[in-house]
Design a protein around this motif. Sequence first.
Motif, short mmCIF file in Angstrom:
data_model
loop_
_atom_site.label_atom_id
_atom_site.label_comp_id
_atom_site.label_asym_id
_atom_site.label_seq_id
_atom_site.Cartn_x
_atom_site.Cartn_y
_atom_site.Cartn_z
N ARG A 1 0.83 -1.21 0.00
CA ARG A 1 0.00 0.00 0.00
C ARG A 1 0.86 1.26 0.00
O ARG A 1 0.62 2.20 -0.76
CB ARG A 1 -0.91 -0.03 1.21
CG ARG A 1 -1.95 1.05 1.18
CD ARG A 1 -3.00 0.84 2.27
NE ARG A 1 -3.88 1.98 2.24
CZ ARG A 1 -3.73 3.04 3.03
NH1 ARG A 1 -2.78 3.08 3.93
NH2 ARG A 1 -4.56 4.07 2.93
N LEU A 2 1.90 1.28 0.82
CA LEU A 2 2.80 2.42 0.86
C LEU A 2 3.57 2.58 -0.45
O LEU A 2 3.74 3.70 -0.95
CB LEU A 2 3.78 2.28 2.03
CG LEU A 2 3.18 2.39 3.43
CD1 LEU A 2 4.22 2.03 4.48
CD2 LEU A 2 2.62 3.78 3.67
N ARG A 3 4.02 1.49 -0.99
CA ARG A 3 4.78 1.52 -2.24
C ARG A 3 3.92 2.02 -3.40
O ARG A 3 4.35 2.83 -4.21
CB ARG A 3 5.32 0.12 -2.55
CG ARG A 3 6.22 0.07 -3.73
CD ARG A 3 7.53 0.76 -3.40
NE ARG A 3 8.41 0.64 -4.54
CZ ARG A 3 9.23 1.58 -4.93
NH1 ARG A 3 9.33 2.70 -4.25
NH2 ARG A 3 9.99 1.41 -5.97
N LEU A 4 2.68 1.55 -3.48
CA LEU A 4 1.80 2.01 -4.56
C LEU A 4 1.46 3.49 -4.41
O LEU A 4 1.36 4.21 -5.40
CB LEU A 4 0.52 1.19 -4.61
CG LEU A 4 0.65 -0.22 -5.19
CD1 LEU A 4 -0.73 -0.86 -5.32
CD2 LEU A 4 1.35 -0.23 -6.53
N ALA A 5 1.30 3.95 -3.18
CA ALA A 5 1.03 5.38 -2.96
C ALA A 5 2.20 6.22 -3.48
O ALA A 5 2.01 7.24 -4.15
CB ALA A 5 0.79 5.65 -1.48
N ASP A 6 3.41 5.77 -3.20
CA ASP A 6 4.61 6.47 -3.66
C ASP A 6 4.70 6.45 -5.19
O ASP A 6 4.95 7.47 -5.82
CB ASP A 6 5.86 5.85 -3.04
CG ASP A 6 7.14 6.50 -3.53
OD1 ASP A 6 7.29 7.73 -3.35
OD2 ASP A 6 7.98 5.78 -4.11
N LEU A 7 4.47 5.28 -5.78
CA LEU A 7 4.53 5.17 -7.23
C LEU A 7 3.45 6.00 -7.91
O LEU A 7 3.70 6.65 -8.93
CB LEU A 7 4.41 3.71 -7.66
CG LEU A 7 5.61 2.83 -7.37
CD1 LEU A 7 5.28 1.37 -7.64
CD2 LEU A 7 6.83 3.27 -8.17
N ALA A 8 2.25 6.01 -7.36
CA ALA A 8 1.16 6.80 -7.93
C ALA A 8 1.48 8.29 -7.90
O ALA A 8 1.14 9.03 -8.82
CB ALA A 8 -0.14 6.52 -7.19
N GLU A 9 2.14 8.70 -6.85
CA GLU A 9 2.52 10.12 -6.70
C GLU A 9 3.56 10.53 -7.74
O GLU A 9 3.55 11.65 -8.24
CB GLU A 9 3.07 10.35 -5.28
CG GLU A 9 3.37 11.78 -4.95
CD GLU A 9 2.11 12.59 -4.69
OE1 GLU A 9 2.17 13.81 -4.90
OE2 GLU A 9 1.09 12.03 -4.27
N ARG A 10 4.47 9.63 -8.06
CA ARG A 10 5.58 9.96 -8.95
C ARG A 10 5.36 9.56 -10.40
O ARG A 10 6.13 9.96 -11.28
CB ARG A 10 6.86 9.27 -8.45
CG ARG A 10 7.29 9.77 -7.08
CD ARG A 10 8.61 9.18 -6.61
NE ARG A 10 8.63 7.73 -6.56
CZ ARG A 10 9.46 6.97 -7.28
NH1 ARG A 10 10.33 7.51 -8.11
NH2 ARG A 10 9.43 5.67 -7.19
N LEU A 11 4.33 8.79 -10.69
CA LEU A 11 4.09 8.27 -12.05
C LEU A 11 3.89 9.41 -13.06
O LEU A 11 3.14 10.34 -12.81
CB LEU A 11 2.85 7.37 -12.05
CG LEU A 11 2.42 6.79 -13.39
CD1 LEU A 11 3.48 5.87 -13.96
CD2 LEU A 11 1.11 6.04 -13.22
N VAL A 12 4.57 9.27 -14.18
CA VAL A 12 4.43 10.24 -15.27
C VAL A 12 3.73 9.54 -16.42
O VAL A 12 4.22 8.53 -16.93
CB VAL A 12 5.80 10.76 -15.73
CG1 VAL A 12 5.64 11.65 -16.94
CG2 VAL A 12 6.50 11.49 -14.61
#
Length: 133
Positions: A120-131
Motif C-alpha cells: 500500500r505504501l509503495r503504490l502510494a509512492d509510485l502513484a505520486e511519482r508516475l508520469v
Amino acid sequence: MPGIDECLLQAMVVPGARGAAIVDWTSGLALGSVGETPGGDHEATAAETAELARMAAEYPTFAPEEEAVPDGAKGLPVEDLIVTTRTGYHVVRFVETTFDSSVFLHLWLDRETGNLALARLRLADLAERLVLG
C-alpha cells in the motif's frame, strides 16, 4: 519520475507481488501490465478491476459528496481499495493526473508471502511519482 514500464517493474519488487497493471478505469483497458493475472488474461483482469474501481470512485456509499476533504487534497475521494481473497490480495491505488484522473495501479499479491502494508505504501509512492503521456 517513472513512466509506465518502470512503475510496473518497481511495483513487482514488493514482496509477494505476482502481477501489476496500470489501468484506465473509464475504458477498462490496461495501459501496461507485468507478471501474472488471476485468470491468465491481462485485458480481462483490467476490465474486471476497472468495474470495481468505478463503483468505489463514483458511488456515494464509498465517496459521499458531503465528506470533508482535508486541506490540500484534490481529485478522487477514494485513495485505494484492498480486496482479500483466499490466496491473495488485490491493491488498487488511484492515480492523480493532470487530465481526468481515471487511472489506477493494480497490484496482485500472494497471501502467504505478500506484505500488504508495504504494498500500500509503495503504490502510494509510485502513484505520486508516475508520469503519464
